[in-house]
Structures are given as C-alpha cells and as structure tokens.
Design a protein around this motif. Structure first.
Motif, mmCIF file in Angstrom:
data_model
loop_
_atom_site.group_PDB
_atom_site.id
_atom_site.type_symbol
_atom_site.label_atom_id
_atom_site.label_comp_id
_atom_site.label_asym_id
_atom_site.label_seq_id
_atom_site.Cartn_x
_atom_site.Cartn_y
_atom_site.Cartn_z
ATOM 1 N N TYR A 149 -2.637 11.055 -29.901
ATOM 2 C CA TYR A 149 -1.888 10.939 -31.155
ATOM 3 C C TYR A 149 -1.225 9.569 -31.263
ATOM 4 C CZ TYR A 149 -2.369 15.970 -32.003
ATOM 5 O OH TYR A 149 -2.865 17.229 -32.245
ATOM 6 N N ASP A 153 -2.040 6.582 -33.997
ATOM 7 C CA ASP A 153 -0.961 6.313 -34.946
ATOM 8 C C ASP A 153 -0.725 4.819 -35.170
ATOM 9 O OD1 ASP A 153 1.000 7.385 -36.702
ATOM 10 O OD2 ASP A 153 2.551 6.817 -35.280
ATOM 11 N N THR A 180 3.331 1.438 -29.810
ATOM 12 C CA THR A 180 3.165 2.588 -30.691
ATOM 13 C C THR A 180 3.002 3.882 -29.898
ATOM 14 O OG1 THR A 180 2.084 1.166 -32.331
ATOM 15 C CG2 THR A 180 1.814 3.541 -32.590
#
Length: 266
Positions: A149, A153, A180
């Motif tokens: 994830y 992202d 990130t």
C-alpha cells in the motif's frame, strides 16, 4: 509565575487516569471472588496472583523461559519483516506483479496461522523452527500488505517529476518511495510485533516448546489457577511493553510526518 507546560499536564493527567483505572480493575477483581460471584478456584484473589507473580520474578527458570519466548519472537519478527519489505517493495513497484499476486495474497492471508501448526511439527518436530514457521507466517502479512500500500501510494506527479529530473532508480527509492512507504511500514511493524508475540506464546502452548506458553499450559494442567493468572499477567505486560517500545520508535522515526506531529499540541 511559571506556567506548567500543557504537554506535561496532559501526560500527567493521562498517567493518573491510567493508575486510577488499573486500581479500580484490581479492586473489582479482588471483590468478585470475595463476594462469591466466581469460585476462587477459577478466578483467584488478585492478592494471590500478585504473590505468585513476585515468586516468578525471583525465579531464574522463569527468566530462562521468558528469554526463550522473546528469542523466538525476535527471530520470527526479523525474518518476517525483512522478507515482507523486500517482496512488498518489488510487488508494489511493478503493477503487473501487484495484479498477478492479488488473488494469491487474498487467499493465503486469511489462513489461520494456528492451522499450520501440524504442518510445522511434521516438518521440524517439537523444535523452535516449528514455532518460527508460525510466527513468520503470521507477521509477514502484516508488514507485506502495508508495504505494498505504501509503495502504491507514491504520488504519480512526484514520480513523473523525479523521472523528468533524471533521478536514478536508487535515488527515487531513497527520496520518493521510502518517505511515502515509511509510515505504512512502521504501522505494519507495530502490528506484526504484537502478532508475533501472540503466536510465539500460542505455538509454545500447542507445540510444547520451552517458554511462557509452555509454562501456562503446565499451570493449567496442574490446576494452579494463581500461577496461571500470574503468567497471563506477564504476557499482558509483555504486550504492553512491546506496543510502547514500537510506538516510541514510530514517533522517533516519523517525527517529520504529519501523523505524528498532529499528536503534539501546537
């Protein structure tokens, strides 16, 4: 007149509420068997449990068993984290792999780790390796999914900008992907640490490896309720300490991130 910092007041109030809550819980616990609501054979007096807890703390054998449990926890968590970070980064960076592995991940992730104990015992017998299989499997998914994830992202505009400025793949990983992904990784690591501790103790109870889980099972079979509850309290304290340590690490590592900065009063 010096004004006491708001942050310290909040921390002090939180600590006091915690003490009040814990005291109330212990008082209620003591009253339940005292009033005969539950037989002391099944819920011993809190005074008896605390007495047995102190006896355990001065017993060298207890610390050996605790060390064995924490060793399995540390090894399993480390292996799972390294594997999850590497595989999660690779899968997250390649959209084709992300789509190709989605079904497999969603099939394997819900499988209860305890269901794999017979397979682990067949492979390694009553050894620490059998417990490590369970710990690694359960912890791996917590970190792996979060890393995927996090990598996915990454802002598309920022990625295109980095490419237009000619940043190498390594520079993109260090200056774009890592910042990130790091908040996701820290969340997954904190969750994995708790899961790894649960499975380390569970595996010891079922497989019979030396450790706190084995001590809990022996206390149960011997009908030692006070000793059983004392060991359960120890496992709860371990879980609390693990969560506090990883929350502290998370706040240190992500001191620059808005999710952590937002916790502090302006």
């Amino acid at each position: 007149m010096r004004v006491f910092p708001t942050r310290r007041l909040r921390a002090l109030r939180k600590a006091m509420l915690g003490v009040v809550g814990l005291t109330g819980f212990l008082v209620v616990w003591q009253l339940i068997p005292t009033l005969g609501l539950i037989n002391p054979l099944y819920l011993p007096y809190v005074t008896d449990v605390l007495e047995r807890l102190f006896e355990q703390l001065v017993d060298l054998a207890f610390w050996r068993r605790l060390g064995s449990t924490m060793t399995s926890w540390g090894i399993g968590l480390t292996v799972a984290t390294v594997a999850a970070v590497v595989l999660g980064t690779v899968v997250g960076l390649v959209p084709f792999l992300r789509r190709a592995t989605h079904t497999v991940v969603e099939f394997l992730r819900p499988i209860p780790s305890v269901a794999l104990i017979p397979i682990a015992v067949l492979m390694f017998g009553i050894q620490r390796q059998a417990a490590l299989v369970i710990i690694v499997y359960a912890s791996f998914w917590q970190v792996f999914v979060q890393v995927i994830y996090g990598v996915a992202d990454v802002d598309v505009v920022a990625r295109d900008t980095a490419r237009s400025f000619g940043l190498t793949r390594r520079e993109q990983l260090s200056h774009l992907v890592l910042p990130t992904t790091l908040p996701y990784l820290m969340t997954g690591l904190r969750l994995a640490a708790a899961v790894a501790l649960i499975l380390a103790i569970t595996a010891e109870m079922v497989i019979g490896n030396p450790g706190l889980g084995r001590m809990i099972e022996l206390s149960r079979s011997a009908g030692d309720a006070a000793g059983l509850y004392a060991l359960v309290v120890v496992t709860g304290l371990l879980g609390l300490m693990v969560n506090i340590v990883f929350r502290f690490i998370e706040r240190r590592v992500l001191s620059w991130h808005q999710s952590v900065r937002g916790e502090e009063p302006l």
